[in-house]
Design an enzyme around this catalytic site. Structure first.
Site, PDB file in Angstrom:
ATOM      1  N   GLY A  16       0.779  -1.240   0.000  1.00  0.00           N
ATOM      2  CA  GLY A  16       0.000   0.000   0.000  1.00  0.00           C
ATOM      3  C   GLY A  16       0.806   1.283   0.000  1.00  0.00           C
ATOM      4  N   LYS A  69     -15.563 -15.350 -10.903  1.00  0.00           N
ATOM      5  CA  LYS A  69     -14.693 -14.166 -10.973  1.00  0.00           C
ATOM      6  C   LYS A  69     -15.504 -12.927 -11.315  1.00  0.00           C
ATOM      7  CE  LYS A  69     -10.344 -16.363 -12.067  1.00  0.00           C
ATOM      8  NZ  LYS A  69      -9.398 -16.764 -13.105  1.00  0.00           N
ATOM      9  N   HIS A 113       1.717   0.624 -13.142  1.00  0.00           N
ATOM     10  CA  HIS A 113       2.509  -0.565 -13.471  1.00  0.00           C
ATOM     11  C   HIS A 113       4.001  -0.196 -13.427  1.00  0.00           C
ATOM     12  CE1 HIS A 113       3.428  -4.432 -15.174  1.00  0.00           C
ATOM     13  NE2 HIS A 113       4.253  -3.815 -16.002  1.00  0.00           N
TER      14      HIS A 113
HETATM   15  C1  GAR Z   1       3.978  -1.255  -7.194  1.00  0.00           C
HETATM   16  O1  GAR Z   1       5.312  -1.281  -7.620  1.00  0.00           O
HETATM   17  C2  GAR Z   1       3.033  -1.323  -8.372  1.00  0.00           C
HETATM   18  O2  GAR Z   1       3.516  -0.641  -9.498  1.00  0.00           O
HETATM   19  C3  GAR Z   1       3.006  -2.805  -8.639  1.00  0.00           C
HETATM   20  O3  GAR Z   1       2.975  -3.394  -7.365  1.00  0.00           O
HETATM   21  C4  GAR Z   1       3.622  -2.536  -6.432  1.00  0.00           C
HETATM   22  C5  GAR Z   1       2.654  -2.274  -5.310  1.00  0.00           C
HETATM   23  O4  GAR Z   1       3.291  -1.580  -4.301  1.00  0.00           O
HETATM   24  N1  GAR Z   1       1.866  -3.173  -9.409  1.00  0.00           N
HETATM   25  C6  GAR Z   1       1.884  -4.140 -10.295  1.00  0.00           C
HETATM   26  O5  GAR Z   1       2.870  -4.830 -10.531  1.00  0.00           O
HETATM   27  C7  GAR Z   1       0.573  -4.351 -11.031  1.00  0.00           C
HETATM   28  N2  GAR Z   1       0.777  -5.200 -12.157  1.00  0.00           N
HETATM   29  P1  GAR Z   1       2.468  -0.856  -3.170  1.00  0.00           P
HETATM   30  O6  GAR Z   1       1.511  -1.913  -2.601  1.00  0.00           O
HETATM   31  O7  GAR Z   1       3.501  -0.453  -2.163  1.00  0.00           O
HETATM   32  O8  GAR Z   1       1.741   0.302  -3.767  1.00  0.00           O
END
Ligand code: GAR
Length: 220
Positions: A16, A69, A113
């Site tokens: 998060g 889903k 992303h």
């Molecule tokens: C982030 O780096 C986001 O870009 C990635 O997961 C992480 C979440 O971090 N998302 C993906 O890979 C989606 N395909 P966070 O929970 O600390 O925000």
């Protein structure tokens, strides 16, 4: 004319930190919006602690509790609609969003992303970039469609990839920019400055200096 603040629904599966960056942008006055609800698919997501700390309503909705889903995403759409959400923000939400949610919020769902799309979609964008051997990577905020990280691109930011990078060092460098561009994209949306034409996003009132956010930070 009545002018309502943008109400945001956040979907997160884990740590998060992007959720926190949006909270921070709102608290500091940079972003004029409110977070109506956090929905998570993971009852031990650290994002829940952040919601509690900031008195944000949260719901843990687990796919196992739903018949299909599609039904999972119908349920999520229902909860978001109940709270008059105007923008859905995926912040590390590790599931592919399905039609019932996309149809309920057309061009109103954003994702971040950790790669420069269309390169390295799906899981582990940073690892994929390292394994491919690119010199530049970064992050992308885009609208969500039914594909895997294929929707219209809103903002991208680039970082260099160094020869001695590990997945962690590259992920850290990218994450710093994620925390800048996600609130920025939400701000553009809240100001009504984003238009989508087919798969292209146009930002109204865009001036070239706005693009400074995409400059790669130099290594100190
Ligand atoms: C982030 O780096 C986001 O870009 C990635 O997961 C992480 C979440 O971090 N998302 C993906 O890979 C989606 N395909 P966070 O929970 O600390 O925000």
């Amino acid at each position: 004319m009545l002018c309502h603040k943008l109400r945001i629904g956040v979907l997160a599966s884990g740590r998060g930190s992007n959720f926190q960056s949006i909270i921070d942008a709102i608290k500091s006055g940079k972003l004029d919006a409110e977070i109506a609800l956090l929905i998570t698919d993971n009852t031990s997501a650290l994002a829940i602690d952040k919601a509690k700390k900031h008195a944000i309503e949260y719901l843990a909705i687990r796919p196992e509790e739903c018949t299909t889903k599609d039904n999972y995403f119908e349920k999520i759409a229902e909860e978001l609609k109940k709270r008059n959400v105007g923008l859905v923000v995926l912040a590390g939400f590790m599931r592919i969003v399905r039609k019932p949610l996309i149809d309920a919020f057309p061009n109103m769902i954003m994702n971040i992303h950790p790669a420069l799309l269309p390169a390295f979609p799906g899981l582990h964008g940073q690892r994929q970039a390292l394994e491919y051997g690119v010199r530049i990577s970064g992050c992308t905020v885009h609208f969500v469609d039914e594909g895997m990280d294929t929707g219209p691109v809103i903002i991208q930011a680039a970082v260099p990839v160094f020869q001695d990078d590990t997945e962690e060092s590259l992920a850290d460098r990218i994450l710093k920019l994620e925390h800048k561009i996600y609130p920025e994209a939400i701000k553009l949306f809240s100001e009504g400055r984003i238009e989508v034409e087919e798969r292209k996003v146009r930002i109204k009132g865009f001036i070239p200096s706005d693009i400074s956010i995409v400059n790669p930070p130099l290594r100190s």
